[in-house]
Design a protein around this motif. Structure first.
Motif, PDB file in Angstrom:
ATOM      1  N   ASN A  95     -15.644   0.436 -49.560  1.00 60.86           N
ATOM      2  CA  ASN A  95     -15.414   1.181 -50.780  1.00 60.86           C
ATOM      3  C   ASN A  95     -16.592   2.026 -51.216  1.00 60.86           C
ATOM      4  OD1 ASN A  95     -13.236   1.351 -52.581  1.00 60.86           O
ATOM      5  ND2 ASN A  95     -13.075  -0.877 -52.518  1.00 60.86           N
ATOM      6  N   LEU A  96     -17.782   1.623 -50.769  1.00 61.51           N
ATOM      7  CA  LEU A  96     -18.992   2.253 -51.303  1.00 61.51           C
ATOM      8  C   LEU A  96     -19.756   2.994 -50.210  1.00 61.51           C
ATOM      9  CD1 LEU A  96     -20.266  -0.689 -53.530  1.00 61.51           C
ATOM     10  CD2 LEU A  96     -18.772   1.208 -54.155  1.00 61.51           C
ATOM     11  N   ILE A  97     -20.573   3.939 -50.666  1.00 68.96           N
ATOM     12  CA  ILE A  97     -21.415   4.687 -49.727  1.00 68.96           C
ATOM     13  C   ILE A  97     -22.698   3.878 -49.534  1.00 68.96           C
ATOM     14  CG2 ILE A  97     -22.659   6.848 -49.358  1.00 68.96           C
ATOM     15  CD1 ILE A  97     -20.490   8.107 -51.279  1.00 68.96           C
ATOM     16  N   PRO A  98     -22.959   3.419 -48.299  1.00 62.98           N
ATOM     17  CA  PRO A  98     -24.018   2.413 -48.110  1.00 62.98           C
ATOM     18  C   PRO A  98     -25.433   2.898 -48.423  1.00 62.98           C
ATOM     19  CG  PRO A  98     -22.974   3.003 -46.016  1.00 62.98           C
ATOM     20  CD  PRO A  98     -22.206   3.690 -47.071  1.00 62.98           C
ATOM     21  N   VAL A  99     -25.677   4.214 -48.359  1.00 59.67           N
ATOM     22  CA  VAL A  99     -27.053   4.689 -48.595  1.00 59.67           C
ATOM     23  C   VAL A  99     -27.330   4.955 -50.074  1.00 59.67           C
ATOM     24  CG1 VAL A  99     -27.417   5.653 -46.297  1.00 59.67           C
ATOM     25  CG2 VAL A  99     -26.391   7.075 -48.081  1.00 59.67           C
ATOM     26  N   LEU A 100     -26.315   4.759 -50.913  1.00 61.76           N
ATOM     27  CA  LEU A 100     -26.518   4.977 -52.353  1.00 61.76           C
ATOM     28  C   LEU A 100     -26.552   3.636 -53.075  1.00 61.76           C
ATOM     29  CD1 LEU A 100     -24.084   7.976 -53.049  1.00 61.76           C
ATOM     30  CD2 LEU A 100     -26.524   8.065 -52.492  1.00 61.76           C
ATOM     31  N   GLU A 104     -25.868   5.024 -58.208  1.00 60.81           N
ATOM     32  CA  GLU A 104     -25.596   6.314 -57.549  1.00 60.81           C
ATOM     33  C   GLU A 104     -24.161   6.389 -57.045  1.00 60.81           C
ATOM     34  OE1 GLU A 104     -30.128   7.241 -55.898  1.00 60.81           O
ATOM     35  OE2 GLU A 104     -28.754   5.985 -54.727  1.00 60.81           O
ATOM     36  N   PHE A 108     -21.538   9.194 -58.165  1.00 58.78           N
ATOM     37  CA  PHE A 108     -21.142  10.108 -57.088  1.00 58.78           C
ATOM     38  C   PHE A 108     -20.035  11.086 -57.514  1.00 58.78           C
ATOM     39  CE2 PHE A 108     -18.497  11.095 -53.364  1.00 58.78           C
ATOM     40  CZ  PHE A 108     -19.438  11.673 -52.544  1.00 58.78           C
ATOM     41  N   ARG A 140     -28.411  -1.736 -53.424  1.00 52.63           N
ATOM     42  CA  ARG A 140     -27.526  -1.063 -52.469  1.00 52.63           C
ATOM     43  C   ARG A 140     -26.370  -1.995 -52.090  1.00 52.63           C
ATOM     44  NH1 ARG A 140     -30.658   3.009 -48.538  1.00 52.63           N
ATOM     45  NH2 ARG A 140     -31.825   4.101 -50.143  1.00 52.63           N
TER      46      ARG A 140
END
Lengths: 229, 410
Positions: A95-100, A104, A108, A140
């Motif tokens: 579900n999530l963007i791993p580098v944010l 963040e 997004f 993160r």
């Protein structure tokens, strides 16, 4: 006014050499502030219907309206814009963007909407507080539990106050306690903000929160009933 | 697009460091390629600069003025008067560093042991000081003192061929004004050395007035050599002098006096672009492969971003930003490495072991790399431009995913 309206949706997939019917003439209206569960065994069409309602996939035929506007004939870019402005998504996994960070990730969507930085930070902070994640803003995804990650996804889905939140098996990867917390959160947001929820699930506990229960089989709606919560 | 640039670059930067090892390897490859690119350009520029600089000193000057027929028949029949009037005023312009008039005739020099054909050049050593190589390079004996000096300055190699020495007498024989052969004894007063050895055999120097007297040509001269303040502004100097010199003389810039040098300079710019492109093409295989891998590993993530409302063009921008950041870091590292290498070699690289080969090309045996800001900017622009183009393919491919397909990719 309806949040979502689908008219005679049909969708067929290729699976190897075989044609598989995903949707077979589905028509459906989801009212504003609704809390709807789509229930069916796996492969009966609930995710396909959810994807069509969210503009993630195009039906072979039929029409889809979100917030009164037809979306099934929009270009890819305009569909993205429609999703950005009108729909919040919560998926089963990834579900999530791993580098944010959590903060963040919530910001997004507002980045894409062009919300100014101070307002972005304020609203993201409030959303994280609302889902009970204060203090985890700078973490993160890899450092969070599955339940915490789903709550970040919920915060992201509601932060820009979309007309509708579509959730596909949101509790499938959660333990029962986290799943109950998540559903209680959905119900609270539905009550307090009037956000429409459409949830695809085969979890009985999730269904117990629904105001309206729609059962699907072989790509068709076979039952549509209101229920007391 | 401007509103999303912040998140685009933040994602690009963090994605770059998701796989440290892979990024470090491709960065090392890019930096090495850029280093090779910049250093080779600087090295080649240095060699060309050396050729041009030595060439201009032996021509000599950035611009020369002759009798119109002198270049076809460089004898006493095609001389010109010393400059006067408007041309003399032009030669005192701000863009003229020095000028000198010379007498230049073919001659034979004989010693007790041999004879050699040479170009005998009559100069005014004072005016000549900053134009030609002789004043700097007299290594034995003395230079000519004035244009009435009755001595002769020869190159080291010529002196060896004649088996003569400083202080000894030689006989110079040439054609005088009335087409008779004239000859005279000269004492060798100095020996010069040149970085280009063939020059030492080709040119002998005498006082201009002494030579005019020997040839019986009065105060007429063969050529006027003009040195400008900057080689890159020689074109303007040439045009200005051509405008004022009149029709009875021919004015030529250095690149026409030595067309090989002129063509070499023009070719160099093309060579630089070809070299940059060749190096980049070699790099691009690894570079594009890295980008394709990075995109392939993140298909679900790209699907998620699209589902959340990121437009296809923003997906393209993010992948391109990632590639541009990768190239920019590689460029910076490669430039620093190249600059450090060039700085450490600022005294020059001694190629005397292949000195004869370099001499044939007209270059000195010690080459100093020459790094121009224009070359650095050009290579940076080309690398970034080509990098942008190379990254478009994986970026566009990523933007064409259907969100629902990308989200379910294993």
């Amino acid at each position: 006014m309806n949040s979502v309206r689908c008219a005679d949706l049909r969708k067929t997939y290729k699976q190897g050499d075989q044609d598989v019917i995903g949707l077979d003439g589905v028509s459906l209206e989801v009212e504003q502030e609704g809390f709807v569960c789509l229930r069916s065994p796996s492969g009966a069409g609930k995710t396909t219907l959810l994807n069509a309602m969210g503009g993630l996939d195009r039906p072979d035929s039929g029409e889809v309206y979100v917030a009164g506007k037809r979306i099934d004939n929009l270009s890819k870019g305009k569909l993205a814009e429609m999703r950005l402005r009108n729909i919040g998504f919560v998926f089963q996994a990834y579900n999530l963007i791993p580098v944010l960070t959590a903060m963040e990730n919530v910001e997004f969507v507002m980045h894409l909407q062009g919300v100014p930085a101070p307002e972005r930070a304020k609203r993201a902070g409030e959303a994280l507080n609302e889902v009970g994640l204060e203090g985890l803003e700078n973490r993160r995804p890899a450092k969070m539990s599955g339940g915490q990650q789903q709550r970040v996804a919920v915060a992201r889905a509601i932060v820009s106050r979309p007309a509708i939140v579509l959730a596909d098996e949101p509790t499938a990867n959660l333990d029962s306690s986290s799943a109950r917390h998540l559903m209680a959160l959905f119900a609270r947001i539905n009550e307090t903000r009037g956000t429409t929820f459409v949830i695809a699930t085969h979890d009985e506990m999730v269904m117990s929160y629904a105001k309206r229960l729609i059962r699907m089989r072989d790509g068709k709606i076979v039952e549509d009933q209101l229920q007391e919560t | 697009m401007i509103a999303t640039s912040g998140i685009v670059f933040r994602l690009a930067w963090r994605n770059l460091w998701r796989n440290y090892r892979r990024t470090a390897i491709i960065l090392a490859a890019i930096a090495a390629g850029i280093w090779a690119m910049i250093f080779m350009i600087a090295f080649t520029r240095g060699m060309i600069e050396s050729m041009v600089s030595d060439g201009i000193r032996s021509i000599p000057g950035h611009v020369q003025i002759h009798h119109p027929d002198f270049r076809n028949d460089p004898t006493v029949d095609n001389l010109m008067s010393r400059p006067g009037g408007e041309l003399a005023a032009s030669l005192d312009g701000k863009d003229v560093a020095a000028w000198s008039s010379r007498v230049r005739v073919p001659a034979v020099i004989s010693s007790e042991r041999g004879s050699r054909g040479v170009t005998l050049v009559g100069i005014d050593p004072v005016a000549e000081t900053s134009i030609s190589f002789v004043a700097d390079d007299v290594v034995e004996g003395r230079h000519l003192e004035d244009d009435r000096d009755r001595g002769l300055v020869l190159g080291r190699r010529l002196l060896e061929r004649l088996e003569s020495d400083v202080g000894k007498r030689v006989v110079v024989m040439t054609q005088g004004a009335d087409n008779d052969i004239v000859d005279r004894g000269f004492r060798v007063v100095g020996v010069y050395e040149s970085e280009i050895a063939s020059t030492e055999e080709a040119f002998a120097f005498a006082g201009r007035a002494t030579l005019q007297e020997l040839l019986g040509i009065g105060d007429r001269v063969s050529e006027i050599a003009v040195l400008g303040t900057d080689r890159r502004e020689a074109e303007q100097l040439y045009l200005r002098l051509a405008d004022t010199a009149g029709a009875d003389v021919e004015v030529l810039p250095w690149y026409e006096l030595n067309s090989y040098l002129g063509a070499t300079m023009r070719t160099m710019d093309g060579f630089v672009i070809v070299w940059i492109v060749v190096i980049f093409l070699a790099l691009s295989f690894g570079f594009v492969n890295t980008l394709v891998m990075a995109v392939f590993e993140r298909v679900r993530e790209i699907g998620l971003m699209m589902a959340l409302g990121m437009k296809p063009r923003t997906i393209v921008a993010q992948i391109v930003a990632e590639s541009i950041l990768l190239l920019a870091i590689g460029l910076a590292a490669g430039n620093v490495l190249a600059w450090a290498t060039i700085y450490s070699l600022s005294d020059g690289i001694d190629f005397s072991f292949v000195g004869e080969g370099l001499e044939i090309m007209g270059a000195a045996s010690v080459l100093k790399p020459s790094l121009g800001i224009g070359d650095v900017l050009l290579s940076t622009a080309i690398v970034l431009g080509l990098g942008f183009l190379a990254s478009l393919s994986p970026a566009i491919r990523a933007s064409r995913y259907q969100p629902v397909e990308a989200l379910t990719k294993e």
